[in-house]
Design a protein around this motif. Sequence first.
Motif, short mmCIF file in Angstrom:
data_model
loop_
_atom_site.label_atom_id
_atom_site.label_comp_id
_atom_site.label_asym_id
_atom_site.label_seq_id
_atom_site.Cartn_x
_atom_site.Cartn_y
_atom_site.Cartn_z
N UNK A 157 0.82 -1.20 0.00
CA UNK A 157 0.00 0.00 0.00
C UNK A 157 0.86 1.26 0.00
N UNK A 158 1.99 1.20 0.69
CA UNK A 158 2.92 2.35 0.67
C UNK A 158 3.47 2.58 -0.72
N UNK A 159 3.74 1.53 -1.45
CA UNK A 159 4.25 1.69 -2.81
C UNK A 159 3.17 2.21 -3.76
N UNK A 160 1.94 1.82 -3.53
CA UNK A 160 0.87 2.31 -4.39
C UNK A 160 0.49 3.75 -4.06
N UNK A 161 0.57 4.14 -2.78
CA UNK A 161 0.12 5.47 -2.35
C UNK A 161 1.24 6.17 -1.58
#
Length: 254
Positions: A157-161
Amino acid sequence: MLAKFSRQSDALLPGPEEAPAPSEVPEAPGETTRVLRLPRGKHGSGPMRFTVTSRRRTWVSRAVLFAILCVQAALSLRMSNTAFEDEALYLYSGHLQIAHLLHGTALQGNYASYFSGAPVLYPVLGALADDVGGLAAARAVSLIAMLATTGLLYSLTRRLFNERVGLCAAVVFSVTESALFLGHLATYDAPSLFLLALAAWIVVRTAPFRWPGYLLAAPPIALAVATKYAAGLFVPTIVLLSALAAWPHRGRKP
C-alpha cells in the motif's frame, strides 16, 4: 539649484562610451547560472515525477508499523482456549503424514478426500511445530503468518500510495476480528493468506520492471491455492492488481 541637480543627474546617466561591448554580453548561461533539466516520461507527457521520502519519515513509519504489529500480537495472544476440533485433526494428520513419509507408516484414512487443502502442506508444517513446542508453537506459526501479512499489506500500500495510507491499511487490517482470530488458530487459513499477500506484494513491487516480473508471483499463488483450495477465489484480484499497479509506469501495455 535646478541646473545643479540636472547636471548631477546627467552625470549619473551612462554615456554612449559606457555601454557594454557586444562581445561582453553573455550569450549563454555562465558558471553562476544552472539549468536543471528533468528527464521526460516515456510517453512524452512531461517531466517524470519523483517521490522523495526522507530517512526520518521512513524510520518513523517503520516504528509505527512495529507498534501496530505488537498490538496485533497482544490482541491475538490474549485469547486462551483448548485445541479446536479442526486444529487437533490437522495436527494429528500431520503427524501421520510425517510418519508415512519417513517410515512408510500406513495412513489412517483418506484425508485428501475431505480436507480443504493438501494434507502434505500445512498439516505437516503444523505437526513439526507441534513437535517443537506443542499447540502453542503451532499457533505461533499462524500468528507469524498474520503479522507478516500485515507487514506486506503496509509495504504494497505504501508503494501504491504513501506511508500514511499504508499505516492506515495496516491499522484497519490488524484489528479486524478475522485477523486476530486466525492469528491464534492452528489451521491453514493464516499461511494461505500470507502467501496471497506475498503474491500481491510481488506484483506491486515488480510493476516498474520492464521484464515480466509479475510471473514471480505464480509460485506463491499456486502454493496458496494448494494450502487452501478456497484461495483460488482471490487469484483474479491479484491478476487485476498487477495490471493496475503497472498502469502508471507502462500505460496500456499491461
